[in-house]
Enzyme design. Structure first.
Site, PDB file in Angstrom:
ATOM      1  N   ARG A  93     -70.201  29.916 108.517  1.00  0.00           N
ATOM      2  CA  ARG A  93     -69.045  30.649 109.045  1.00  0.00           C
ATOM      3  C   ARG A  93     -68.887  30.443 110.545  1.00  0.00           C
ATOM      4  O   ARG A  93     -67.958  30.992 111.136  1.00  0.00           O
ATOM      5  CB  ARG A  93     -69.260  32.133 108.787  1.00  0.00           C
ATOM      6  CG  ARG A  93     -68.296  32.761 107.776  1.00  0.00           C
ATOM      7  CD  ARG A  93     -68.753  34.177 107.616  1.00  0.00           C
ATOM      8  NE  ARG A  93     -67.841  35.069 106.994  1.00  0.00           N
ATOM      9  CZ  ARG A  93     -67.905  35.429 105.717  1.00  0.00           C
ATOM     10  NH1 ARG A  93     -68.769  34.886 104.900  1.00  0.00           N
ATOM     11  NH2 ARG A  93     -67.082  36.359 105.252  1.00  0.00           N
TER      12      ARG A  93
ATOM     13  N   ARG B 144     -61.974  41.402 110.118  1.00  0.00           N
ATOM     14  CA  ARG B 144     -62.570  40.229 109.458  1.00  0.00           C
ATOM     15  C   ARG B 144     -61.642  39.019 109.579  1.00  0.00           C
ATOM     16  O   ARG B 144     -62.112  37.895 109.730  1.00  0.00           O
ATOM     17  CB  ARG B 144     -62.871  40.553 107.986  1.00  0.00           C
ATOM     18  CG  ARG B 144     -64.077  41.492 107.856  1.00  0.00           C
ATOM     19  CD  ARG B 144     -64.149  42.166 106.510  1.00  0.00           C
ATOM     20  NE  ARG B 144     -64.393  41.248 105.430  1.00  0.00           N
ATOM     21  CZ  ARG B 144     -64.068  41.485 104.155  1.00  0.00           C
ATOM     22  NH1 ARG B 144     -63.459  42.601 103.824  1.00  0.00           N
ATOM     23  NH2 ARG B 144     -64.352  40.621 103.233  1.00  0.00           N
TER      24      ARG B 144
HETATM   25  P1  AMP Z   1     -68.163  38.052 102.354  1.00  0.00           P
HETATM   26  O1  AMP Z   1     -68.646  38.700 101.096  1.00  0.00           O
HETATM   27  O2  AMP Z   1     -68.345  36.554 102.357  1.00  0.00           O
HETATM   28  O3  AMP Z   1     -66.754  38.459 102.740  1.00  0.00           O
HETATM   29  O4  AMP Z   1     -69.120  38.580 103.528  1.00  0.00           O
HETATM   30  C1  AMP Z   1     -69.174  39.956 103.858  1.00  0.00           C
HETATM   31  C2  AMP Z   1     -69.717  40.130 105.266  1.00  0.00           C
HETATM   32  O5  AMP Z   1     -71.061  39.609 105.340  1.00  0.00           O
HETATM   33  C3  AMP Z   1     -68.966  39.395 106.368  1.00  0.00           C
HETATM   34  O6  AMP Z   1     -67.813  40.121 106.811  1.00  0.00           O
HETATM   35  C4  AMP Z   1     -70.043  39.295 107.446  1.00  0.00           C
HETATM   36  O7  AMP Z   1     -70.227  40.540 108.084  1.00  0.00           O
HETATM   37  C5  AMP Z   1     -71.303  39.023 106.616  1.00  0.00           C
HETATM   38  N1  AMP Z   1     -71.503  37.566 106.424  1.00  0.00           N
HETATM   39  C6  AMP Z   1     -71.377  36.871 105.244  1.00  0.00           C
HETATM   40  N2  AMP Z   1     -71.637  35.577 105.436  1.00  0.00           N
HETATM   41  C7  AMP Z   1     -71.930  35.424 106.758  1.00  0.00           C
HETATM   42  C8  AMP Z   1     -72.263  34.305 107.578  1.00  0.00           C
HETATM   43  N3  AMP Z   1     -72.333  33.072 107.083  1.00  0.00           N
HETATM   44  N4  AMP Z   1     -72.511  34.543 108.888  1.00  0.00           N
HETATM   45  C9  AMP Z   1     -72.452  35.778 109.403  1.00  0.00           C
HETATM   46  N5  AMP Z   1     -72.120  36.874 108.695  1.00  0.00           N
HETATM   47  C10 AMP Z   1     -71.852  36.706 107.383  1.00  0.00           C
END
Ligand code: AMP
Length: 215
Positions: A89, A172
């Site tokens: 990310r 986000r």
């Molecule tokens: P997601 O389910 O992919 O939307 O991820 C939920 C949350 O997890 C994100 O809004 C970030 O806070 C954290 N997160 C997930 N993947 C990453 C990543 N590769 N780097 C940093 N934070 C992450």
């Protein structure tokens, strides 16, 4: 096949990852799912991650890279190939991933950027409901479960993610534009990027991912 899915929250990365895993037998590694499991299990990493996730911020690169590197280096990933959902990310994470894959002599096939407008993201996330157990995703308007609050597939309770509140969603999206959009350029420069239109039907998107060439 070794593939990365890039896209804003709610674009359907999880849906495509599930299809790729079921049909091509790839191992899915979803950083968001792993973080939520760590939070649920109340580990030190979970406690740390929670502070960032609740505010829609990124968890710091160091711990995120370490968490993913451990899983990418597993025998299962080596045997089956992978689909990475939500990682990398940041450009720093993308660079670290290149190093890990080079070390393992397992080059990436492609990075797929699933693109949609912010309006579509906001309307999709506003009604999103997920299963606590199997991860199936529903939507209160477009894909409601047969029984309210219960997963059709495994009968477990459904939940609304705490970071799917409108204010957090907006944050986000901001974080995505600032940190993750440059990851697309990282892969474009390396001739590995494929762009797909996330407003299309999931099956159509899946077909493009499997058949499509990189841009
Ligand atoms: P997601 O389910 O992919 O939307 O991820 C939920 C949350 O997890 C994100 O809004 C970030 O806070 C954290 N997160 C997930 N993947 C990453 C990543 N590769 N780097 C940093 N934070 C992450």
């Amino acid at each position: 096949m070794r593939i990365i899915l890039i896209g804003p929250p709610g674009v359907g990365k999880g849906t495509q990852a599930a299809l790729l895993e079921q049909r091509l037998n790839l191992k899915t590694l979803s950083s968001g799912v792993i973080f939520r499991a760590e939070i649920e299990a109340e580990t030190d990493l979970g406690r740390l991650a929670k502070r960032y996730i609740e505010h829609g911020e990124l968890v710091p690169n160091g711990v995120t890279i370490e968490m993913m590197a451990k899983r990418i280096r597993s025998d299962e990933v080596r045997r089956h190939g992978f689909v990475l959902d939500g990682f990398p990310r940041t450009v720093r994470q993308a660079e670290a991933l290149q190093e890990i894959l080079a070390e393992m002599t397992m080059p990436l096939d492609k990075a797929v950027s699933i693109d949609v407008s912010d309006d579509v993201v906001l309307s999709r996330l506003a009604g999103r409901i997920g299963c606590t157990k199997c991860g199936e995703i529903y939507h209160s308007v477009t894909k409601p479960p047969k029984r309210e609050g219960i997963c059709d597939k495994c009968n477990s309770p459904l939940f609304v993610r705490t970071d799917d509140q409108p204010e957090t969603i907006r944050e986000r999206l901001r974080v995505f534009r600032e940190n993750t959009a440059p990851v697309r350029d990282f892969y474009r420069e390396r001739g590995l990027l494929q762009v797909v239109d996330g407003s299309k039907d999931p099956e159509e998107i899946y077909g493009e991912i499997v058949d499509g060439a990189q841009a």
